[in-house]
Design a protein around this motif. Structure first.
Motif, PDB file in Angstrom:
ATOM      1  N   VAL A  12       0.832  -1.195   0.000  1.00 23.68           N
ATOM      2  CA  VAL A  12       0.000   0.000   0.000  1.00 23.68           C
ATOM      3  C   VAL A  12       0.865   1.243   0.000  1.00 23.68           C
ATOM      4  O   VAL A  12       1.900   1.301   0.661  1.00 23.68           O
ATOM      5  CB  VAL A  12      -0.934  -0.015   1.236  1.00 23.68           C
ATOM      6  N   ARG A  13       0.416   2.245  -0.750  1.00 18.56           N
ATOM      7  CA  ARG A  13       1.037   3.565  -0.742  1.00 18.56           C
ATOM      8  C   ARG A  13      -0.092   4.586  -0.662  1.00 18.56           C
ATOM      9  O   ARG A  13      -1.263   4.219  -0.629  1.00 18.56           O
ATOM     10  CB  ARG A  13       1.932   3.780  -1.968  1.00 18.56           C
ATOM     11  N   ASP A  14       0.241   5.859  -0.645  1.00 11.87           N
ATOM     12  CA  ASP A  14      -0.748   6.909  -0.399  1.00 11.87           C
ATOM     13  C   ASP A  14      -2.021   6.772  -1.214  1.00 11.87           C
ATOM     14  O   ASP A  14      -3.109   6.831  -0.681  1.00 11.87           O
ATOM     15  CB  ASP A  14      -0.150   8.296  -0.650  1.00 11.87           C
ATOM     16  N   ASN A  15      -1.922   6.602  -2.505  1.00 10.73           N
ATOM     17  CA  ASN A  15      -3.131   6.575  -3.313  1.00 10.73           C
ATOM     18  C   ASN A  15      -3.241   5.311  -4.152  1.00 10.73           C
ATOM     19  O   ASN A  15      -3.800   5.323  -5.234  1.00 10.73           O
ATOM     20  CB  ASN A  15      -3.201   7.820  -4.215  1.00 10.73           C
ATOM     21  N   ASN A  40      -3.366   2.974  -8.985  1.00  9.05           N
ATOM     22  CA  ASN A  40      -3.786   4.248  -8.430  1.00  9.05           C
ATOM     23  C   ASN A  40      -5.280   4.150  -8.130  1.00  9.05           C
ATOM     24  O   ASN A  40      -6.096   4.048  -9.055  1.00  9.05           O
ATOM     25  CB  ASN A  40      -3.506   5.392  -9.406  1.00  9.05           C
ATOM     26  N   ARG A  42      -7.293   6.419  -6.760  1.00  5.30           N
ATOM     27  CA  ARG A  42      -8.056   7.642  -7.031  1.00  5.30           C
ATOM     28  C   ARG A  42      -8.570   7.721  -8.459  1.00  5.30           C
ATOM     29  O   ARG A  42      -9.688   8.138  -8.701  1.00  5.30           O
ATOM     30  CB  ARG A  42      -7.220   8.875  -6.714  1.00  5.30           C
ATOM     31  N   ARG A  69     -10.231  -2.265  -1.260  1.00  2.30           N
ATOM     32  CA  ARG A  69      -9.462  -1.176  -0.651  1.00  2.30           C
ATOM     33  C   ARG A  69     -10.282   0.115  -0.612  1.00  2.30           C
ATOM     34  O   ARG A  69     -10.263   0.831   0.395  1.00  2.30           O
ATOM     35  CB  ARG A  69      -8.159  -0.959  -1.441  1.00  2.30           C
ATOM     36  N   LEU A  73     -11.205   2.170   2.755  1.00  4.92           N
ATOM     37  CA  LEU A  73     -10.868   3.586   2.932  1.00  4.92           C
ATOM     38  C   LEU A  73     -12.105   4.421   3.216  1.00  4.92           C
ATOM     39  O   LEU A  73     -12.057   5.343   4.039  1.00  4.92           O
ATOM     40  CB  LEU A  73     -10.123   4.112   1.704  1.00  4.92           C
ATOM     41  N   GLU A  77     -12.724   6.570   6.572  1.00  2.00           N
ATOM     42  CA  GLU A  77     -12.982   8.009   6.492  1.00  2.00           C
ATOM     43  C   GLU A  77     -14.155   8.398   7.384  1.00  2.00           C
ATOM     44  O   GLU A  77     -14.083   9.367   8.146  1.00  2.00           O
ATOM     45  CB  GLU A  77     -13.253   8.403   5.046  1.00  2.00           C
TER      46      GLU A  77
END
Length: 136
Positions: A12-15, A40, A42, A69, A73, A77
């Motif tokens: 996993v990474r930021d986006n 990605n 997003r 995922r 998220l 949130e």
């Protein structure tokens, strides 16, 4: 604990994530992770790593991970917002019962501006929802 390893690993990474195919079928009997893609979340982009071509199974596994995922998220949130409400309540109690004048001087303006901004957006969004409900 299961002894079977997954076929794919998602770092996993930021986006999104880096996608690896996990291989344990080698002479050294060690775990090899071969990067096959970059994802990605997003924008929904799936890019094969290097000169690779992703199989239909690779794409299906990646898309399933992306869906899961995204749901995770979204849940996090909303949970973060519930925690923020709790934190506002704890902040109110701190201001009322324990905060010194110096501490209040340090945080009051920032809190008032943030709360004013939040209130303005919430009121506008609620009014928009009510107007849409009346139209329906």
């Amino acid at each position: 604990m299961s002894t079977a390893l997954p076929e794919y690993y998602f770092r996993v990474r930021d986006n999104g994530a880096f996608v690896f195919r996990v291989d344990t079928e080698n002479r050294q009997r060690r775990i090899d992770m071969d990067q096959i893609a970059v994802v990605n979340i997003r924008n929904g982009e799936i890019r094969a790593h290097g000169d690779r071509e992703l199989s239909s199974r690779d794409l299906a596994e990646i898309k399933a991970w992306m869906d899961e995922r995204s749901e995770t998220l979204a849940r996090r949130e909303v949970d973060d917002i519930h925690r923020a409400v709790d934190h506002l309540n704890l902040t109110t109690h701190w201001v009322q019962s324990r905060a010194s004048d110096a501490q209040l001087d340090e945080v009051t303006d920032a809190l008032l501006m943030a709360m004013h901004d939040l209130r303005s957006v919430l009121v506008r969004k609620k009014a928009d929802r009510l107007m849409r409900q009346r139209k329906d």
